[in-house]
Structure formats: structure tokens, C-alpha cells
Design an enzyme around this catalytic site. Structure first.
Site, PDB file in Angstrom:
ATOM      1  CG  ASP A 284      -1.970   1.187   1.012  1.00  0.00           C
ATOM      2  OD1 ASP A 284      -1.876   1.904   0.003  1.00  0.00           O
ATOM      3  OD2 ASP A 284      -2.862   1.342   1.864  1.00  0.00           O
TER       4      ASP A 284
HETATM    5  C1  NOJ Z   1      -3.406   4.411  -0.004  1.00  0.00           C
HETATM    6  C2  NOJ Z   1      -4.661   3.668   0.346  1.00  0.00           C
HETATM    7  O1  NOJ Z   1      -4.547   3.114   1.636  1.00  0.00           O
HETATM    8  C3  NOJ Z   1      -5.005   2.558  -0.639  1.00  0.00           C
HETATM    9  O2  NOJ Z   1      -6.256   2.041  -0.323  1.00  0.00           O
HETATM   10  C4  NOJ Z   1      -4.943   3.065  -2.045  1.00  0.00           C
HETATM   11  O3  NOJ Z   1      -5.271   2.017  -2.932  1.00  0.00           O
HETATM   12  C5  NOJ Z   1      -3.550   3.609  -2.328  1.00  0.00           C
HETATM   13  N1  NOJ Z   1      -3.264   4.691  -1.413  1.00  0.00           N
HETATM   14  C6  NOJ Z   1      -3.396   4.081  -3.758  1.00  0.00           C
HETATM   15  O4  NOJ Z   1      -4.161   5.196  -3.974  1.00  0.00           O
END
Ligand code: NOJ
Length: 737
Positions: A284
Site C-alpha cells: 500500500d
Molecule cells: C493508499 C490507500 O490506503 C489505498 O487504499 C490506495 O489504494 C492507495 N493509497 C493508492 O491510492
């Protein structure tokens, strides 16, 4: 001839002489041939994902990243879409790099791409798996037509603490409902399978247990028993993986002391070895870099090594794989085989998507133009939106007549176009969303005068709009009052310590309610709110979450009775934030509540019960349940228990009831929840109509994590409950032999 070239030719030759029969084997051979040609730098490039930026023209790429693509040092880009733009970036990869390996394009298509559907928590309230699947099918159609191959969804994190703003993105508190929705969403996104031009890869997130952040504070630590993890948090991820999800995203949190992105236990033991996941795992965002502040890595190299060794294939945005892996391989700390394993997993998906046959196949401007926001997509968005609405209270106010003389529409969310599409609204254009005020105006008779006043802002102390609101309220025959949260109060990094209506909205509700006119509160929120005062005084309340592009029309459909509400809460509404975490499937404790005895499990200042329980939601009609009848009083291994109830529509309108089946294992080797959802069915009945509803239970449904950690059943007595929510049920009993 260089060794790698020879190897590649050899593999290709083998392939040509003896082509494997099955598609996966053919793909594996191609992957191996390609891998044999790749330099270490090119391989590491495949493991690296970077974001595109934004400017006024839409997504755009910094020159530096473009250069990296040209060097073959990038495997995927996210936040990049539109046929034209993805084509432009793809051209760099396939025309200016040595090996012409296409890029993957990903994006957070969370509840619709251009046509925005209700936030996932709202969709979960529909308990309508078909509708949810169809919503994601449309999201995939639109996304894939704009050059996207991959969505960072579904988020399947169980959430039992509404302080956590990301509850909005999931399916609520229950592992059974969450698992069924997880499967439906994977099916929706991936359609007939990767490679179809209208499907995108799903990415199950956030692995794992992200929803259990301590104190509801986003990114906070997670620490729970292994039993809780396996019975409650793991099932929706497992369901999504078994439904064929192509990718998995790690979570930001640490779990039992190890950040998920560096957890060999989660990424290898559980995900690969137990769940047999075969796709690839992406971090993530910068969670590889975050291993340093987590305090498990001291520098870039140790962070990258920990993550790769744990089983993380692709590094999103941190750039740590790119900067550290070459040296780690050179020094022998990381083996080439480990790198190859991750590269293989990623290349396989690129082959499955058909990108090596035609890297531009998703970036088609004509398809894009003809696919986006089709009228039938908007119709579906309206249908899903009205199914997501939950009627919390109705004392003979709803449905409203379309022929009222004067109707007031008041509140900071009554004409709040930007808010309608909620958080994570992808490429949704908020200017195209329908506000409540517009929905109401479009629904009422031409003779009805609709007055509007803002009443207050969502989140400040100003009472300066109150008087105008009061004035129009007094002139009206009924008042629709739209209050709640703004979209930015839920979603990522949007935790709250209070669940009350923000700002002066409760005062506004009190003021309007004191006019004595019929008031309907239309609540908008990304989480359950504490609304005791409102629930006591206001005669009608609708929970509408954030319903998306067609919000206003969908709410009007319910307000005026064109649609009879059928939504049920996928999450418990507490009376007080102090009760959190509160969920229906709690344990009984050794001292279950006894109001007459002090030393029992309770609070001194608030009831144990929720304001509205899990599964709750009213209709404009009423339903009566018979007692459940069981096909047998004792269930043996291999047998199936049929649970039958008669459901009658006892009111005067056609309606849909979500019939829910729960069980309780009365005595186990470990303590068991007082109730667990094991089935549900949406049943539509005409006035006076009666239907028999049957559920089937098998041994498999009754398995749990026993005292020795194994999954299975134990003989003993069970209760079965059937009803329209987790509180209002009828029961029967059986023995498990
Ligand atoms: C952070 C978020 O926690 C996640 O859910 C998301 O897919 C990514 N950023 C990419 O935007």
C-alpha cells in the site's frame, strides 16, 4: 551467443515444438522466455509502481518518471487513465524500451469509475449481491475503456469501530456478509476473466486486519488474538482470493508487532501457503518505506529486503526496490530466484491481460467515448442507490405525498453536489451528480412549492443560517432535513473521536423539529453516527450514506414512495462512542448483563444495546415471521439442515425483506459469539403474500477456530435464529452430533 539469449531461444523452441495444452502453461513458458532475456535492472523495474501526477488537464507524468519508463525501470503506473494518456505512456514502454514490456495501469476505482455508485458501506446495506456485482461490472467497463487494467479494490477490511473513517470503504462489521460481498465484487471487476476488454484486475485490500486499527485511528497498530483474526478478519480476504482476485494489497498497519508489508507470516504463510494465492502482492503506497518509521528497518536496504523476503512483489511509490535491490542481489543478501519469482507473478498478469498481444487494447478512444456514463449505467446507479438506503425510523411520516402544498428542503447536505459522490470517487465528476434538492424538485407535482435553505454548514459553529431555515420551515407542510458528514470526514486519514453530527447540525435539527411540522431527516455519512437525540425526537430518519451520481433521485424515490426501502444496516449504530467497538456477534461473557445486578458486564451511564442493531432497517410495509422449522433436530456429519420460515407481507405495500439467518453454538471448547450470521435472502412480497424461505446449513457453516487452533466443529447444542435484523428474531434449536 550470450547465455540468456540462448536460454530464451531454447525455451521458445521447446514451446514451438511441443506447445503446452493449457493456457496457463503457455503463459508460463512465455514468461520464462522473457525472463531469460531480462537484466536485473529490468526485472526490478517490473517490481516498481509509481503514481502519475495531476494538473488542470487531468493526469500527467513528470518528465523524470517518463525517463524511468524509457529505461525499462517501471512496471506499472497508477492514477493514470484516459485512453489517450495511457496510450502515450504505454508508447514509451513498448516503443522506447529494449524489451518492450507493457506497463500496467492501476487506479482506485472503489465505487464506480465515472458513474459513481454508493460508497461501499452503502452498497453493503443493500445486501444485494447481484446489484453489487453489477455495479462493479459497470465500474470495470468504464475503467477498462479508459485504459485501466487494474483497480485497487475491493477493500474487504472488517470494521467494528466507526471512528475509523475507512469503514466507509468496506462492507461493515460482519465476516459472513463481508465475504459474500467480497466475492461479488471480485466477480464484478474481473467479469468473465482477465483479458476480456471489459474487465479489470481486482486488488483485495488491505491485507491484513487493517480495519482493526487501535482506537479507530487510521494507520494505527493492530493486535488481536489469532482466533479473532481467523474467524473475523481473514474470511473476506480468503473469500476474495478464492473468487480469483488477481492481486492483493498489503496494509499499512503492524499486526502482532510486524508491519504487514514485512510480514512473512501474512504474505507467505497465510496468503500463499494457506489461501493458495497465485497472483501478485503490491504494497500500500509507500509502506515499504514506512518500515523505517515502524522501527523494523533502519534503512532503505533493510526495508526492501524485509519486504521482498516476506513475499511483497511490487513496491508502490517508495522506490525502495529500485534503489536497494541491485546492491542486495550483488551482495548475495537477496537471491536472483526471489526476484524472478516476483517478476514472474507480475509478467503472468500482463500476459493474461493480453498486453503482449496488443499493449494498447484497453486504450481505445472510441470505446472510451461510447462507454462512459451510459444512460443504462445511470439507471443502475439509481437502482443500487435506492437499494442502499436504510429507513431507521418512521412514525407515519413517510412516504411523503408528491402533492404537498409547500415542502422545505433544509440542511447543509441538501444541495451539496460535491458531497454526493463521497470519498474515493475515482474519476467521478461531481458536477454531474444529482443533489437531494434536485431529486425532490424532479419528483413532486408541479403544484408543490419547494423551498430551500442551507440551515448551517456541515462543520463549523456558525448559526447565522438558522433564521432563514426556520422561516421556510414554518411556511411548509413538511420538512426534509439533510444533515450528516461531508464526504471528506470519512475515507482514508479521516478518523473521528466523536460520532456526533459535526458542527451545529444537532442544534439545527432541534430548531426545525420544534416547529412541530413533520420532519424527515436524511442522514448522509460514511459511518454510523450517534444520533440518540434525533432518534428520540424526529419522526422519520433515512440513512443514505453517500449515494453517488444519482443520489438525489434515489433519495426522492424513497421519500415519495416510488421505491419501498429495503436496506439493512451492515454495521451497528452505537448509542455512544464509548460503546465502541460494538457489534452484534459479541461474546456472552461470564457475567452477562443483568440490570438488577451491579457486577455484570455493563456501563453505568449507557445501555449495552445499540441504538440500531446490525441487520436493521424498516420498510413501508410490515413483515411477519413464523417460528423457524428445522428439517432435523440433530445434524450429522455430511448432512444438511434445512431451516424454513414463512414470511408474510402484513402491510399494504409491496416490499422486499432481507431475511437473516443466525446461529449460536451454546457450549464450545472456547467462548462463542452470541450470534453469527450464516445466511440471508432478499425476498419480495406483494401485500398479503406469504412465502416459505429456506436456508440450508451444513457442518462447514458451523466451523470455528477451536481451542487447539484447528478449524472444525464440536458436537453440542445450537440455536438457530431467523428474523429481519439481529435483534428481532425467532429461534429453534438443534444438536450437532
Ligand atoms: C493508499 C490507500 O490506503 C489505498 O487504499 C490506495 O489504494 C492507495 N493509497 C493508492 O491510492
Amino acid at each position: 551467443m550470450p547465455k540468456h539469449l540462448f536460454l530464451a531461444l531454447f525455451i521458445l523452441l521447446l514451446n514451438a515444438c511441443n506447445p503446452p495444452a493449457n493456457r496457463q502453461d503457455r503463459i508460463d513458458l512465455k514468461v520464462d522466455s522473457l525472463l531469460a532475456l531480462m537484466t536485473l535492472e529490468e526485472k526490478i523495474g517490473q517490481l516498481s509502481l509509481y503514481t502519475s501526477d495531476w494538473d488542470v488537464t487531468g493526469p500527467t507524468m513528470r518528465e523524470g518518471y517518463k525517463e524511468e519508463i524509457r529505461k525499462g525501470r517501471v512496471g506499472a503506473i497508477f492514477n493514470a487513465f484516459t485512453a489517450r494518456y495511457t496510450r502515450e505512456l504505454q508508447r514509451l514502454a513498448v516503443e522506447e524500451t529494449r524489451l518492450k514490456i507493457p506497463l500496467l495501469f492501476g487506479y482506485d476505482v472503489v465505487h464506480g469509475h465515472r458513474t459513481i455508485f454508493p460508497i461501499p458501506l452503502g452498497q453493503a446495506a443493500s445486501w444485494d449481491l447481484k446489484a453489487i456485482e453489477e455495479a462493479d461490472r459497470i465500474a470495470a467497463e468504464e475503467a477498462a475503456a479508459e485504459g485501466l487494467h487494474w483497480t485497487f479494490a475491493p477493500m474487504v477490511d472488517i470494521a467494528r469501530d466507526p471512528r475509523w473513517g475507512r469503514m466507509a470503504e468496506g462492507s461493515g462489521e460482519d465476516p459472513y456478509l463481508g465475504s459474500r460481498i467480497a466475492e461479488a465484487r471480485v466477480r464484478g471487476f474481473q467479469g468473465q476473466g482477465l483479458g476480456q476488454l471489459n474487465s479489470v484486475m481486482a486488488c483485495v485490500k488491505h491485507f491484513a486486519a487493517y480495519g482493526a486499527a487501535q482506537a479507530g485511528r487510521d494507520y494505527h497498530s493492530v493486535d488481536m488474538s489469532e482466533r479473532m483474526f481467523r474467524e473475523v478478519y481473514l474470511p473476506p480476504y480468503a473469500a476474495a482470493v478464492h473468487a480469483g482476485a488477481a492481486t492483493v494489497m498489503t496494509s499499512f498497519n503492524d499486526y502482532d508487532g510486524v508491519p504487514a508489508t514485512a510480514s512473512k507470516y501474512l504474505l507467505t504463510e497465510v496468503l500463499r501457503n494457506e489461501l493458495k494465492f497465485e497472483g501478485f502482492v503490491v504494497s500500500d503506497y509507500t509502506s515499504v518505506m514506512e518500515l523505517i518509521p515502524h522501527g523494523v528497518a533502519s534503512d532503505t536496504a533493510s526495508a526492501a529486503a524485509l519486504a521482498l523476503q516476506a513475499g511483497l512483489d511490487m513496491d508502490m511509490q517508495a522506490g525502495f526496490y529500485q534503489s536497494a535491490l541491485p546492491q542486495l542481489v550483488a551482495s548475495g543478501k537477496i537471491s536472483k530466484e526471489l526476484i524472478d519469482q516476483s517478476v514472474r507473478r507480475i509478467l503472468r498478469k500482463k500476459f493474461e491481460l493480453g498486453l503482449f498481444d496488443d499493449p494498447y487494447r484497453y486504450s481505445d478512444t472510441i470505446r472510451e467515448r461510447t462507454t462512459i456514463m451510459k444512460p443504462e449505467y445511470l439507471d443502475k446507479a439509481r437502482e443500487v442507490a435506492r437499494k442502499s438506503i436504510v429507513l431507521l425510523k418512521n412514525e407515519s411520516v413517510l412516504p411523503l405525498s408528491k402533492n404537498l402544498g409547500t415542502l422545505a428542503v433544509i440542511g447543509p447536505l441538501a444541495d451539496a453536489r460535491r458531497e454526493m459522490i463521497g470519498s474515493w470517487s475515482a474519476a467521478g465528476d461531481w458536477t454531474k451528480s444529482v443533489t437531494l434538492l434536485e431529486g425532490v424538485r424532479a419528483a413532486v407535482s408541479p403544484a408543490t412549492k419547494v423551498l430551500y435553505a442551507k440551515g448551517s454548514n456541515v462543520n463549523d459553529d456558525s448559526t447565522s443560517y438558522f433564521q432563514q431555515a426556520l422561516r421556510i420551515a414554518r411556511q411548509s407542510d413538511a420538512i426534509i432535513l439533510a444533515v450528516g458528514e461531508s464526504a471528506s470526514l470519512s475515507g482514508e486519514a479521516a478518523s473521528r473521536s466523536s460520532l456526533d453530527l459535526p458542527g451545529v447540525q444537532q442544534q439545527l435539527v432541534d430548531l426545525i423539529q420544534q416547529t412541530g411540522k413533520p420532519v424527515v431527516v436524511v442522514l448522509m455519512s460514511g459511518r454510523p453516527l450517534t444520533i440518540n437525540a434525533m432518534a428520540q425526537r424526529v419522526p422519520a430518519i433515512l440513512e443514505t450514506w453517500f449515494l453517488g451520481t444519482q443520489a438525489g433521485h434515489a433519495i426522492a424515490d424513497v421519500l415519495f414512495g416510488d421505491y419501498n426501502p429495503s436496506g439493512k444496516l451492515p454495521v451497528t449504530f452505537p448509542r455512544s462512542v464509548g460503546q465502541v467497538p460494538i457489534y452484534y456477534s459479541m461474546k456472552n461473557t461470564g457475567r452477562p448483563l443483568d440490570v438488577n445486578s451491579k457486577y455484570t458486564s455493563k456501563y453505568l451511564d449507557v445501555d449495552n444495546s445499540p441504538l440500531y442493531p446490525f441487520g436493521y432497517g424498516l420498510s413501508y410495509t410490515t413483515f411477519a415471521y413464523s417460528d423457524p422449522v428445522l428439517s432435523t433436530a440433530s445434524l450429522r456429519a455430511g448432512d444438511t439442515l434445512a431451516v424454513r420460515v414463512n414470511l408474510t407481507n402484513t402491510g399494504s405495500r409491496e416490499g422486499v425483506e432481507v431475511v437473516q439467518l443466525y446461529v449460536r453454538d451454546l457450549v464450545g471448547s472456547v467462548t462463542r459469539p452470541v450470534m453469527e450470521l450464516k445466511g440471508f435472502q432478499r425476498v419480495s412480497l406483494k401485500p398479503g403474500e406469504r412465502k416459505e424461505v429456506t436456508f440450508f446449513l451444513t457442518y462447514k457453516d458451523l466451523e470455528f477456530c477451536r481451542i487447539d487452533g484447528s478449524f472444525g466443529t464440536e458436537p453440542g447444542q445450537y440455536l438457530v435464529f431467523v428474523g429481519g435484523d439481529s435483534r428481532d428474531v425467532r429461534q429453534a434449536a438443534f444438536d450437532l452430533l
